[in-house]
Scaffold this active site. Structure first.
Site, PDB file in Angstrom:
ATOM      1  N   GLU A  90       0.847  -1.327   0.028  1.00 34.37           N
ATOM      2  CA  GLU A  90      -0.012   0.100   0.104  1.00 34.37           C
ATOM      3  C   GLU A  90       1.014   1.170   0.066  1.00 34.37           C
ATOM      4  O   GLU A  90       2.007   1.448   0.737  1.00 34.37           O
ATOM      5  CB  GLU A  90      -0.986  -0.012   1.174  1.00 34.37           C
ATOM      6  CG  GLU A  90      -1.906  -1.225   1.120  1.00 34.37           C
ATOM      7  CD  GLU A  90      -2.738  -1.128   2.464  1.00 34.37           C
ATOM      8  OE1 GLU A  90      -3.010  -0.076   3.156  1.00 34.37           O
ATOM      9  OE2 GLU A  90      -2.972  -2.409   3.132  1.00 34.37           O
ATOM     10  N   CYS A 103       3.081   8.365   1.180  1.00 34.94           N
ATOM     11  CA  CYS A 103       3.682   7.346   2.160  1.00 34.94           C
ATOM     12  C   CYS A 103       3.923   6.164   1.649  1.00 34.94           C
ATOM     13  O   CYS A 103       2.907   5.558   0.890  1.00 34.94           O
ATOM     14  CB  CYS A 103       2.552   7.232   3.324  1.00 34.94           C
ATOM     15  SG  CYS A 103       2.754   5.943   4.435  1.00 34.94           S
ATOM     16  N   CYS A 110       5.183  -7.480   7.836  1.00 34.43           N
ATOM     17  CA  CYS A 110       6.378  -7.088   8.852  1.00 34.43           C
ATOM     18  C   CYS A 110       6.349  -8.128   9.900  1.00 34.43           C
ATOM     19  O   CYS A 110       5.455  -8.837  10.030  1.00 34.43           O
ATOM     20  CB  CYS A 110       5.463  -5.740   9.285  1.00 34.43           C
ATOM     21  SG  CYS A 110       6.647  -4.826  10.626  1.00 34.43           S
ATOM     22  N   CYS A 114       3.885  -5.356  16.341  1.00 36.99           N
ATOM     23  CA  CYS A 114       3.037  -4.518  17.246  1.00 36.99           C
ATOM     24  C   CYS A 114       1.619  -4.804  17.275  1.00 36.99           C
ATOM     25  O   CYS A 114       1.176  -5.057  16.271  1.00 36.99           O
ATOM     26  CB  CYS A 114       3.298  -3.012  16.743  1.00 36.99           C
ATOM     27  SG  CYS A 114       5.007  -2.311  16.477  1.00 36.99           S
ATOM     28  N   CYS A 117      -1.108  -2.909  15.156  1.00 36.41           N
ATOM     29  CA  CYS A 117      -0.980  -2.616  13.918  1.00 36.41           C
ATOM     30  C   CYS A 117      -1.276  -3.768  12.947  1.00 36.41           C
ATOM     31  O   CYS A 117      -1.077  -5.144  13.016  1.00 36.41           O
ATOM     32  CB  CYS A 117       0.605  -2.614  13.678  1.00 36.41           C
ATOM     33  SG  CYS A 117       0.952  -1.988  11.981  1.00 36.41           S
ATOM     34  N   CYS A 331      -2.133   1.943   7.123  1.00 33.06           N
ATOM     35  CA  CYS A 331      -1.657   1.013   6.213  1.00 33.06           C
ATOM     36  C   CYS A 331      -1.829  -0.415   6.643  1.00 33.06           C
ATOM     37  O   CYS A 331      -1.890  -0.444   7.933  1.00 33.06           O
ATOM     38  CB  CYS A 331      -0.176   1.204   5.909  1.00 33.06           C
ATOM     39  SG  CYS A 331       0.078   2.213   4.444  1.00 33.06           S
TER      40      CYS A 331
HETATM   41  N1  SAH Z   1       7.563   0.005  11.061  1.00 31.12           N
HETATM   42  C1  SAH Z   1       7.483   1.675  11.292  1.00 31.12           C
HETATM   43  C2  SAH Z   1       6.826   2.422  10.184  1.00 31.12           C
HETATM   44  C3  SAH Z   1       5.421   1.976   9.898  1.00 31.12           C
HETATM   45  S1  SAH Z   1       3.919   2.524  10.720  1.00 31.12           S
HETATM   46  C4  SAH Z   1       7.231   2.056  12.618  1.00 31.12           C
HETATM   47  O1  SAH Z   1       6.948   1.151  13.367  1.00 31.12           O
HETATM   48  O2  SAH Z   1       7.467   3.294  12.911  1.00 31.12           O
HETATM   49  C5  SAH Z   1       3.695   3.945  10.965  1.00 31.12           C
HETATM   50  C6  SAH Z   1       3.194   4.285  12.170  1.00 31.12           C
HETATM   51  O3  SAH Z   1       1.754   3.919  12.323  1.00 31.12           O
HETATM   52  C7  SAH Z   1       4.037   3.746  13.519  1.00 31.12           C
HETATM   53  O4  SAH Z   1       4.167   4.933  14.285  1.00 31.12           O
HETATM   54  C8  SAH Z   1       2.948   2.870  13.732  1.00 31.12           C
HETATM   55  O5  SAH Z   1       3.181   2.359  15.369  1.00 31.12           O
HETATM   56  C9  SAH Z   1       1.683   3.466  13.598  1.00 31.12           C
HETATM   57  N2  SAH Z   1       0.469   2.525  13.635  1.00 31.12           N
HETATM   58  C10 SAH Z   1       0.407   1.268  13.171  1.00 31.12           C
HETATM   59  N3  SAH Z   1      -0.933   0.816  13.418  1.00 31.12           N
HETATM   60  C11 SAH Z   1      -1.504   1.861  14.007  1.00 31.12           C
HETATM   61  C12 SAH Z   1      -3.021   1.907  14.331  1.00 31.12           C
HETATM   62  N4  SAH Z   1      -3.967   1.025  14.252  1.00 31.12           N
HETATM   63  N5  SAH Z   1      -3.361   3.173  15.063  1.00 31.12           N
HETATM   64  C13 SAH Z   1      -2.355   4.211  14.930  1.00 31.12           C
HETATM   65  N6  SAH Z   1      -1.064   3.955  14.681  1.00 31.12           N
HETATM   66  C14 SAH Z   1      -0.720   2.987  14.129  1.00 31.12           C
END
Ligand code: SAH
Length: 339
Positions: A90, A103, A110, A114, A117, A331
């Site tokens: 995406e 973006c 991944c 987390c 995510c 994403c």
């Molecule tokens: N892997 C990298 C970049 C990708 S995610 C990182 O972790 O920074 C981009 C941002 O979106 C990160 O800060 C991630 O923690 C956040 N993110 C992911 N899922 C989310 C969600 N459901 N709600 C809010 N932020 C989210």
């Protein structure tokens, strides 16, 4: 077969020299690649003989737009791009007053895990090639017909878990013969792969580093971000300080507010004390609900209260504006649906 977009500009120049081409050829070809041509025949200032030579050993990678969603609220565009191997990634186009931002994803899937995510739910399939990362900028720009001025590496994947290809991408997207996007207009977001933060600091690229912190202490961070078991907050912030010192660039912290998990006033005070000496900016993001996850965000008022506590404690903080709310623009959600 070699994808020319996987080479750094200088490597492309060396390769072309090795097949007997003059020095200026690299600029011409790199410029065509960055305009999103799909065949050598489109390179009208390159001789047929040279095109034939290139065709024998190399190819031009492209991305197919599999889905495109345009937000009726704010013009945000979400692309589901299909890779040559059928995998999907995406990319998102966002419009701000200071210009168009894309973006991009750095991996298909991944492995960071987390909990909040969507991108990590099916695990990591593979890292993207440098060309595949660059192609997201190239083909989004071609599709909208407007110059993209800013890039954020905040799509699917952990950029520092695909370090070499991401670095090649950064050099190429910045190169003046192609997209020419200034390093100061590029942001890389990481969940905190500390050793790679030191490595990136050594590159001394004036990009913005954003760290996904999301918790004010190890107890909470361990629960929501497995990477914290390997590099805890102390180690992560040590790497951030080293980065600030070497690169001279302030760091931003992302903090997704999750109701009942990390959004109490006490968390805000603890967070303020934690990041005070780094002089970074804190971006508060009400967590985006993901179907498979139980996490929810609190009310707007609670987010504002959290933000105010940070400000009262000398921390520069803002609540992130939500874009593309009607097209699940955060994403990982589209890719997951088609897999
Ligand atoms: N892997 C990298 C970049 C990708 S995610 C990182 O972790 O920074 C981009 C941002 O979106 C990160 O800060 C991630 O923690 C956040 N993110 C992911 N899922 C989310 C969600 N459901 N709600 C809010 N932020 C989210």
């Amino acid at each position: 077969m070699l994808d020319l977009k996987d080479l750094e500009f200088e490597e492309l120049a060396d390769y072309l020299k090795s097949i007997g081409e003059p020095g200026y050829r690299a600029k011409q070809i790199f410029s065509w690649l960055c305009r999103g041509v799909s065949s050598y025949d489109e390179m009208t200032n390159i001789s047929a003989k040279t095109r034939e030579k290139l065709q024998r050993e190399t190819y031009i990678s492209t991305l197919k737009i599999r889905e495109k969603h345009v937000s009726k609220l704010d013009g945000t565009i979400k692309y589901l791009f299909e890779l040559p191997d059928g995998n999907c990634i995406e990319s998102v186009i966002m419009r701000y007053i200071h210009g168009v931002t894309v973006c991009v994803s750095s991996q298909a899937g991944c492995r960071m895990g987390c909990r909040f995510c969507a991108s990590t739910i099916g695990g990591l399939y593979r890292g993207l090639t440098a060309g595949e990362i660059l192609n997201q900028v190239i083909f989004a720009q071609k599709d909208i017909g407007e110059r993209i001025g800013n890039v954020v590496l905040m799509g699917i994947g952990e950029p520092l878990d695909n370090y070499d290809n991401v670095l090649t991408f950064l050099h190429n997207v910045n190169n003046e013969n192609g997209l020419n996007i200034g390093y100061r207009h590029i942001t890389l977001s990481t969940c905190g792969v500390a050793p790679r933060i030191y490595e990136l600091a050594e590159e001394r690229l004036p990009i913005t580093l954003t760290v996904s912190l999301h918790a004010p202490n190890d107890k909470i961070r361990n629960e929501i971000m497995p990477v914290n078991h390997i590099y805890n907050i102390g180690e992560l912030l040590k790497a951030c300080r080293a980065y600030y010192k070497a690169a001279g660039r302030r760091i931003s912290f992302e903090y997704s507010l999750i109701a009942g998990v990390n959004d109490s006033p006490e968390c805000a005070r603890e967070l303020a004390a934690l990041v005070r000496d780094i002089h970074g900016h804190v971006n508060l993001i009400p967590v985006n609900p993901v179907e498979e996850r139980e996490y929810r965000s609190g009310s707007r008022r609670e987010a504002e209260r959290f933000c105010k506590i940070l400000a009262d404690n000398g921390i520069n903080a803002t609540i992130r504006r939500t874009l593309g709310a009607d097209i699940s623009a955060s994403c990982g959600q589209l890719r997951k649906k088609v897999l």
